[in-house]
Motif scaffolding. Structure first.
Motif, short mmCIF file in Angstrom:
data_model
loop_
_atom_site.label_atom_id
_atom_site.label_comp_id
_atom_site.label_asym_id
_atom_site.label_seq_id
_atom_site.Cartn_x
_atom_site.Cartn_y
_atom_site.Cartn_z
N GLN A 1 1.72 3.25 -69.28
CA GLN A 1 1.53 2.08 -70.13
C GLN A 1 0.26 2.21 -70.95
O GLN A 1 -0.66 2.94 -70.61
N LYS B 1 1.22 -2.66 -72.19
CA LYS B 1 2.54 -2.67 -72.80
C LYS B 1 3.18 -1.30 -72.68
O LYS B 1 2.50 -0.28 -72.67
N SER B 2 4.49 -1.27 -72.58
CA SER B 2 5.18 0.02 -72.47
C SER B 2 4.93 0.85 -73.72
O SER B 2 4.84 0.34 -74.83
N ARG B 3 4.81 2.15 -73.52
CA ARG B 3 4.65 3.03 -74.66
C ARG B 3 5.90 3.01 -75.53
O ARG B 3 7.00 2.95 -75.05
N GLN B 4 5.67 3.08 -76.81
CA GLN B 4 6.79 3.20 -77.73
C GLN B 4 7.34 4.62 -77.64
O GLN B 4 6.59 5.58 -77.52
N LYS C 1 11.67 4.93 -83.62
CA LYS C 1 10.89 4.26 -82.59
C LYS C 1 11.70 3.18 -81.88
O LYS C 1 12.40 2.39 -82.52
N ILE C 2 11.60 3.15 -80.55
CA ILE C 2 12.19 2.06 -79.76
C ILE C 2 11.16 1.60 -78.74
O ILE C 2 10.23 2.33 -78.40
N ASP C 3 11.35 0.39 -78.26
CA ASP C 3 10.54 -0.13 -77.15
C ASP C 3 11.37 0.04 -75.88
O ASP C 3 12.49 -0.49 -75.80
N ASN D 1 11.33 -1.45 -73.21
CA ASN D 1 11.70 -2.73 -72.64
C ASN D 1 13.00 -3.28 -73.23
O ASN D 1 13.64 -4.15 -72.64
N ASP D 2 13.38 -2.79 -74.42
CA ASP D 2 14.60 -3.26 -75.07
C ASP D 2 15.84 -2.49 -74.62
O ASP D 2 16.96 -2.83 -75.03
#
Length: 242
Positions: A128, A132-135, A146-148, A150-151
């Motif tokens: 992290q 926040k989670s790394r992109q 790019k994604i998150d 968490n999604d």
């Protein structure tokens, strides 16, 4: 801390039993006790593993460092070495695999419990940035998108590809790789290896039935393997009636 799934690689029966008892007393789950290279790799592929305890010196097998390298090539997890060998050369070889800890036998139970908690804590937090989670940048259409993490709803192996299903986005992405390799970018505790072909984000679990999971905004239910249902339930806080 929550219960971890821990793989033990140890060929001395008494030591393996002692380790398993210590881990279970601390509330953790021992996924398997492997005595050699083949058993360790098989167990790692078959069972969800959060952390591995590996004896460096194994009889009639590749050494523990070689086993750790193979495990890490498949997916990054924290490694704790247990060894009676304190020689500098062995330590330097082990250090190259970036272990979370290096404990000399005989170990103390309290020390082992603390090292496990610290190892997992630092490993997870290194995934992290600023809480926040790394992109992630996925190879999409001759570029990187790019994604998150968490999604992500879940990942599904599909032949030589992995399908990545995201919240509110269709169709799924197709990535040319295998699930074991991609799973290292989606660490527990929120991501759970439901089966050999499914990695699911439990943060998006909306409903659980006997044989199926239902994820937020995803119409297709995911079947729960019978062999993994009990383990899955340990990951969830479920209110049971009398």
């Amino acid at each position: 801390m929550h219960a971890l799934n821990i793989l033990i690689v140890e060929d001395e029966t008494i030591m393996a039993l002692d380790l398993a008892e210590t881990l279970q007393e601390a509330g953790h789950n021992v996924t398997a006790t492997a005595r050699n290279f083949q058993e360790a790799i098989h167990a790692f592929k078959r069972f969800p593993t959060d952390l591995a305890l590996i004896d460096i010196q194994l009889k009639n097998s590749a050494d523990g460092i070689s086993i750790a390298k193979e495990l890490l090539a498949q997916r990054r997890i924290p490694i704790i070495y247990l060894t009676a060998n304190s020689e500098p050369k062995t330590f330097q070889e082990a250090k190259e695999t970036l272990p979370a800890a290096y404990l000399l036998k005989p170990f103390r139970s309290d020390e082992l419990k603390l090292q496990i908690e610290l190892a997992y804590y630092y490993f997870h937090n290194n995934q992290q940035v600023d809480g926040k989670s790394r992109q992630l940048y996925l190879p999409i259409d001759k570029g990187y998108e790019k994604i998150d993490p968490n999604d992500v709803l879940y990942l599904k192996a599909d032949g030589a590809y992995v399908k990545i299903f995201l919240l509110g986005k269709e169709p799924a992405y197709h990535i040319s790789t295998n699930l074991s390799h991609l799973a290292q970018y989606f660490p527990q505790p929120n991501f759970y290896r439901l089966s050999r072909s499914i990695l699911v984000n439990l943060d998006h679990l909306e409903r659980l039935e006997n044989n199926y999971l239902f994820l937020v905004s995803h119409k297709t239910p995911i079947q729960i393997p019978v062999s993994n249902r009990k383990e899955l339930m340990k990951k969830l806080t479920v209110v049971k009636t009398k």
